[in-house]
Design an enzyme around this catalytic site. Structure first.
Site, short mmCIF file in Angstrom:
data_model
loop_
_atom_site.label_atom_id
_atom_site.label_comp_id
_atom_site.label_asym_id
_atom_site.label_seq_id
_atom_site.Cartn_x
_atom_site.Cartn_y
_atom_site.Cartn_z
N SER A 107 0.84 -1.20 0.00
CA SER A 107 0.00 0.00 0.00
C SER A 107 0.88 1.25 0.00
CB SER A 107 -0.97 -0.06 1.19
OG SER A 107 -2.01 0.87 1.06
N ASP A 245 -9.30 -5.34 -4.75
CA ASP A 245 -8.44 -4.37 -4.06
C ASP A 245 -8.89 -2.93 -4.28
OD1 ASP A 245 -6.26 -3.24 -2.76
OD2 ASP A 245 -4.79 -4.43 -3.86
N HIS A 272 -7.52 -5.89 -0.24
CA HIS A 272 -6.27 -5.17 0.00
C HIS A 272 -5.28 -5.94 0.88
CE1 HIS A 272 -3.96 -1.53 -0.33
NE2 HIS A 272 -3.98 -1.28 0.96
#
Length: 296
Positions: A107, A245, A272
Site C-alpha cells: 500500500s 483491491d 487489500h
C-alpha cells in the site's frame, strides 16, 4: 501461513535525533525488508503476516515508521513527506547492516518502496509491490469507479460531506465502512494484527500525506506519479493485488507495463490484504518469486 511470533531482536535506530524501532526475525543473509502501509500505521499487520517467511530460510525485518507504533511521534507536519521516509528507510537498512534486500512495500509502503528504488536501487535484490500503485491521479479515477458502485445518491451524499469537511458524519462514515469491507479486508472478522495497527493509527501523517480516509486523496501525495520513472528500475519486481483491491488490479497493470522485469499476480477472493484473506493463494506466489531470485 501467517502466525504471530516474537521478534528475535528489537532494535532502536536513531533517525535524525528520533527513535525508530525495528524488529528482526531469523538470521538468513536473504532478507525481506518490509515497508508497511498507512501512512501512520504501526507495522504489526505486515510484520505478523510475513515473519513466517523465517520457516523458508529468510530473515524478515520490519520497522515502525516515524510517528507510528513504538517509534517516536513528533507532531511537526513538515516531517511527513515521502522523501524524508525514503532517507529514514535507508538509515534503518544501513544501521542494521542488511546489505542487499528483497524490499516489500504494501500500500503506502509500496509508494515508499518505489521512491526508495529510484534513489537506492543498488541496495535491492528484488522489489515486491503489494496492493499498491505508481500513479496517484490514476488511482483517484479508480476509487471514483469503486465509489460509484454505491449508487448516485450515496456518491452525492459523500461529495456533500467532503465539500463541507464533515468526514465524521455517521452517514458518510457508514459509506466508507461499506467500501472498507468490500475493498480493504473482506473477512467478517479482521485479524488481530490488523486491528492492532488500526487501533493505534496516527492520523497526523495520514491526513497530511493522504487524506481523511482510504477513498479520498487530498494530501501532499495526491499528485505523486512515478510511471515515467519506472523503466529505470531494473531489478526483478513482483506485483500482487487482490481482485477486489481498493488499489485496483488496473493500477497493478499500469506498473507492470512500465517495469522491465516484472510479473503481476491477481489473488482471487481477496481485496487489500490477500495475505490474510486468501493465504493459500498468496504465499506460493511470494515464495516462488523469492526462490527464483535468491542471491547467487
Amino acid at each position: 501461513m501467517w502466525r504471530e511470533m516474537a521478534a528475535d531482536d528489537r532494535i532502536e535506530v536513531n533517525v535524525d535525533g528520533f527513535k525508530v524501532v525495528a524488529y528482526s526475525f531469523g538470521s538468513s543473509t536473504e532478507t525481506v525488508f518490509c515497508l508497511n502501509g498507512g501512512p501512520g500505521l504501526a507495522c504489526d499487520y505486515l510484520r505478523e503476516s510475513h515473519s513466517c517467511l523465517v520457516d523458508h530460510g529468510y530473515r524478515v525485518v520490519a520497522f515502525d515508521q516515524l510517528g507510528t507504533g513504538a517509534s517516536d511521534r513528533p507532531t511537526d507536519t513538515s516531517l511527513w513527506t515521502i522523501a524524508r521516509y525514503v532517507e529514514e528507510t535507508e538509515t534503518v537498512r544501513k544501521t542494521l547492516g542488511l546489505g542487499n534486500v528483497h524490499m516489500m512495500g504494501h500500500s503506502w509502503g509500496g509508494w515508499l518502496a518505489i521512491d526508495y528504488a529510484l534513489a537506492y536501487q543498488e541496495n535491492l535484490q528484488t522489489l515486491i509491490l503489494e496492493d499498491t500503485v505508481a500513479d496517484m491521479p490514476h488511482l483517484v479515477l479508480e476509487l471514483e469507479r469503486l465509489r460509484a458502485s454505491l449508487g448516485p445518491e450515496t456518491v452525492s451524499m459523500m461529495q456533500k460531506h467532503e465539500a463541507q469537511g464533515t468526514y465524521d458524519h455517521p452517514e458518510y462514515m457508514a459509506a466508507v465502512t461499506i467500501l472498507n469491507y468490500r475493498h480493504v479486508c473482506r473477512l467478517p472478522e479482521w485479524p488481530a494484527p490488523v486491528r492492532r495497527s488500526l487501533d493505534d493509527w496516527n492520523m497526523g501523517p495520514y491526513a497530511t500525506m493522504q487524506g481523511p480516509n482510504e477513498f479520498l486523496y487530498i494530501g501532499n501525495l495526491k499528485d505523486w506519479n512515478r510511471v515515467p520513472d519506472l523503466p529505470r528500475i531494473k531489478v526483478p519486481v513482483l506485483i500482487t493485488h487482490g481482485e477486489h483491491d481498493e488499489l485496483t488490479p488496473a493500477c497493478g497493470l499500469r506498473m507492470k507495463l512500465g517495469l522491465p522485469q516484472s510479473e503481476l499476480h491477481i489473488i482471487p477472493n481477496a481485496s487489500h490484504m490477500p495475505f490474510y484473506e486468501n493465504p493459500a493463494a498468496y504465499y506460493p506466489i511470494l515464495l516462488g518469486f523469492l526462490s527464483r531470485n535468491k542471491a547467487g
